[in-house]
Scaffold this active site. Structure first.
Site, mmCIF file in Angstrom:
data_model
loop_
_atom_site.group_PDB
_atom_site.id
_atom_site.type_symbol
_atom_site.label_atom_id
_atom_site.label_comp_id
_atom_site.label_asym_id
_atom_site.label_seq_id
_atom_site.Cartn_x
_atom_site.Cartn_y
_atom_site.Cartn_z
ATOM 1 N N LYS A 164 148.568 72.305 31.918
ATOM 2 C CA LYS A 164 149.953 72.771 31.886
ATOM 3 C C LYS A 164 150.794 71.872 30.962
ATOM 4 O O LYS A 164 150.340 70.797 30.526
ATOM 5 C CB LYS A 164 150.505 72.760 33.309
ATOM 6 C CG LYS A 164 149.813 73.761 34.258
ATOM 7 C CD LYS A 164 150.429 73.672 35.657
ATOM 8 C CE LYS A 164 149.772 74.625 36.635
ATOM 9 N NZ LYS A 164 150.389 74.540 37.984
ATOM 10 N N TYR A 169 151.186 84.720 36.579
ATOM 11 C CA TYR A 169 151.663 84.302 37.906
ATOM 12 C C TYR A 169 152.202 85.469 38.735
ATOM 13 O O TYR A 169 153.030 85.258 39.613
ATOM 14 C CB TYR A 169 152.728 83.216 37.749
ATOM 15 C CG TYR A 169 152.156 81.833 37.457
ATOM 16 C CD1 TYR A 169 151.186 81.261 38.291
ATOM 17 C CD2 TYR A 169 152.595 81.093 36.364
ATOM 18 C CE1 TYR A 169 150.667 79.996 38.031
ATOM 19 C CE2 TYR A 169 152.070 79.815 36.102
ATOM 20 C CZ TYR A 169 151.111 79.280 36.940
ATOM 21 O OH TYR A 169 150.601 78.029 36.694
ATOM 22 N N HIS A 197 146.022 74.317 35.961
ATOM 23 C CA HIS A 197 145.792 75.543 36.738
ATOM 24 C C HIS A 197 144.302 75.832 36.691
ATOM 25 O O HIS A 197 143.682 75.702 35.644
ATOM 26 C CB HIS A 197 146.544 76.733 36.118
ATOM 27 C CG HIS A 197 146.077 78.045 36.676
ATOM 28 N ND1 HIS A 197 146.646 78.603 37.797
ATOM 29 C CD2 HIS A 197 145.051 78.866 36.319
ATOM 30 C CE1 HIS A 197 145.989 79.727 38.096
ATOM 31 N NE2 HIS A 197 145.020 79.908 37.208
ATOM 32 N N GLU A 204 142.233 86.135 34.524
ATOM 33 C CA GLU A 204 142.929 85.099 33.747
ATOM 34 C C GLU A 204 142.239 84.841 32.401
ATOM 35 O O GLU A 204 142.909 84.644 31.382
ATOM 36 C CB GLU A 204 143.025 83.824 34.597
ATOM 37 C CG GLU A 204 143.978 84.035 35.780
ATOM 38 C CD GLU A 204 143.853 82.989 36.885
ATOM 39 O OE1 GLU A 204 143.048 82.044 36.742
ATOM 40 O OE2 GLU A 204 144.575 83.123 37.900
ATOM 41 N N ASN A 261 151.986 69.719 38.471
ATOM 42 C CA ASN A 261 150.669 69.320 38.996
ATOM 43 C C ASN A 261 149.532 69.474 37.987
ATOM 44 O O ASN A 261 148.379 69.687 38.366
ATOM 45 C CB ASN A 261 150.384 70.032 40.322
ATOM 46 C CG ASN A 261 150.332 71.537 40.173
ATOM 47 O OD1 ASN A 261 150.444 72.064 39.066
ATOM 48 N ND2 ASN A 261 150.138 72.222 41.284
HETATM 49 P P1 IDP Z 1 147.322 76.360 42.765
HETATM 50 O O1 IDP Z 1 147.800 76.027 41.378
HETATM 51 O O2 IDP Z 1 146.769 75.143 43.454
HETATM 52 O O3 IDP Z 1 146.374 77.537 42.792
HETATM 53 P P2 IDP Z 1 149.334 78.153 43.878
HETATM 54 O O4 IDP Z 1 149.696 78.221 45.324
HETATM 55 O O5 IDP Z 1 148.555 79.279 43.308
HETATM 56 O O6 IDP Z 1 148.608 76.750 43.631
HETATM 57 O O7 IDP Z 1 150.706 77.987 43.075
HETATM 58 C C1 IDP Z 1 150.730 78.127 41.678
HETATM 59 C C2 IDP Z 1 151.572 77.020 41.102
HETATM 60 O O8 IDP Z 1 152.923 77.208 41.512
HETATM 61 C C3 IDP Z 1 151.221 75.609 41.573
HETATM 62 O O9 IDP Z 1 150.155 75.030 40.863
HETATM 63 C C4 IDP Z 1 152.521 74.883 41.341
HETATM 64 O O10 IDP Z 1 152.675 74.542 39.962
HETATM 65 C C5 IDP Z 1 153.550 75.955 41.690
HETATM 66 N N1 IDP Z 1 153.970 75.841 43.084
HETATM 67 C C6 IDP Z 1 153.326 76.265 44.180
HETATM 68 N N2 IDP Z 1 154.000 75.994 45.302
HETATM 69 C C7 IDP Z 1 155.126 75.357 44.907
HETATM 70 C C8 IDP Z 1 156.242 74.795 45.600
HETATM 71 O O11 IDP Z 1 156.346 74.828 46.834
HETATM 72 N N3 IDP Z 1 157.199 74.207 44.824
HETATM 73 C C9 IDP Z 1 157.126 74.147 43.461
HETATM 74 N N4 IDP Z 1 156.080 74.670 42.780
HETATM 75 C C10 IDP Z 1 155.102 75.255 43.482
HETATM 76 MG MG MG Z 2 146.728 79.552 42.355
#
Ligand code: IDP
Ligand code: MG
Length: 152
Positions: free
Chosen positions: A12, A52, A118, A129, A115
């Site tokens: 990212k 997304y 992805h 994807e 984080n």
């Molecule tokens: P993942 O990336 O571990 O699969 P997902 O639940 O699919 O997690 O969420 C996609 C992305 O959305 C996350 O990687 C993160 O960047 C963002 N995200 C998810 N939950 C939150 C939140 O509670 N606050 C801010 N960003 C979030």
């Molecule tokens: Mg995800």
């Protein structure tokens, strides 16, 4: 030649900006996975929305779209036995504060909204994807000589 399972992994904008592209790639290479496609690219609003779509309507959705389109990403396809599940393990939990040490997010990130990477969470999302980010012609099938030392 055998084509093994494939997954989509994206560094990212925070990972690119922080100079962690090599670190992420090294972890995947060192594990034994084979790189099948890679490109650095900006993510358009349209591509971000399609990527997304499962999160549309959630409270973090707008911020997520804003973030992922803010600066270039590195999109990749990696290949190997059970690569989808194992890449999720190497990436670690969504919240870097809960991600185990040794994982990408556990070692290299602090905040859920930044984080680092992805990774596809299932074979359906991997297929979807990979198709969103790559044309068939951009994906390389090739023999890698080390495979005999990684698999039976
Ligand atoms: P993942 O990336 O571990 O699969 P997902 O639940 O699919 O997690 O969420 C996609 C992305 O959305 C996350 O990687 C993160 O960047 C963002 N995200 C998810 N939950 C939150 C939140 O509670 N606050 C801010 N960003 C979030
Ligand atoms: Mg995800």
């Amino acid at each position: 030649m055998q084509t093994r399972e494939r997954t989509f992994l994206m560094i990212k904008p925070d990972g690119v900006q922080r100079g962690l592209v090599g670190n992420v790639i090294s972890r995947m290479e060192n594990k034994g996975f084979k790189l099948a496609a890679m490109k650095m690219m900006p993510v358009s609003k349209d591509l971000a929305a399609r990527h997304y779509e499962e999160h549309e309507g959630k409270k973090f959705y707008n911020g997520l779209i804003e973030f992922i389109t803010s600066s270039p990403v590195v999109a990749m396809i990696w290949e190997g036995d059970n690569v989808i599940k194992m890449t999720r393990t190497l990436v670690g939990e969504t919240d870097p504060q809960k991600a185990a040490p040794g994982t990408m997010r556990g070692d290299l990130a602090i905040f859920t909204g930044k984080n680092l990477v992805h990774a596809s969470d299932s074979s359906e999302s991997a297929r979807r994807e990979m198709g969103l980010f790559f044309d068939e012609t951009e994906v390389c099938a090739y023999e890698q000589s080390r495979e005999g030392w990684l698999y039976d």
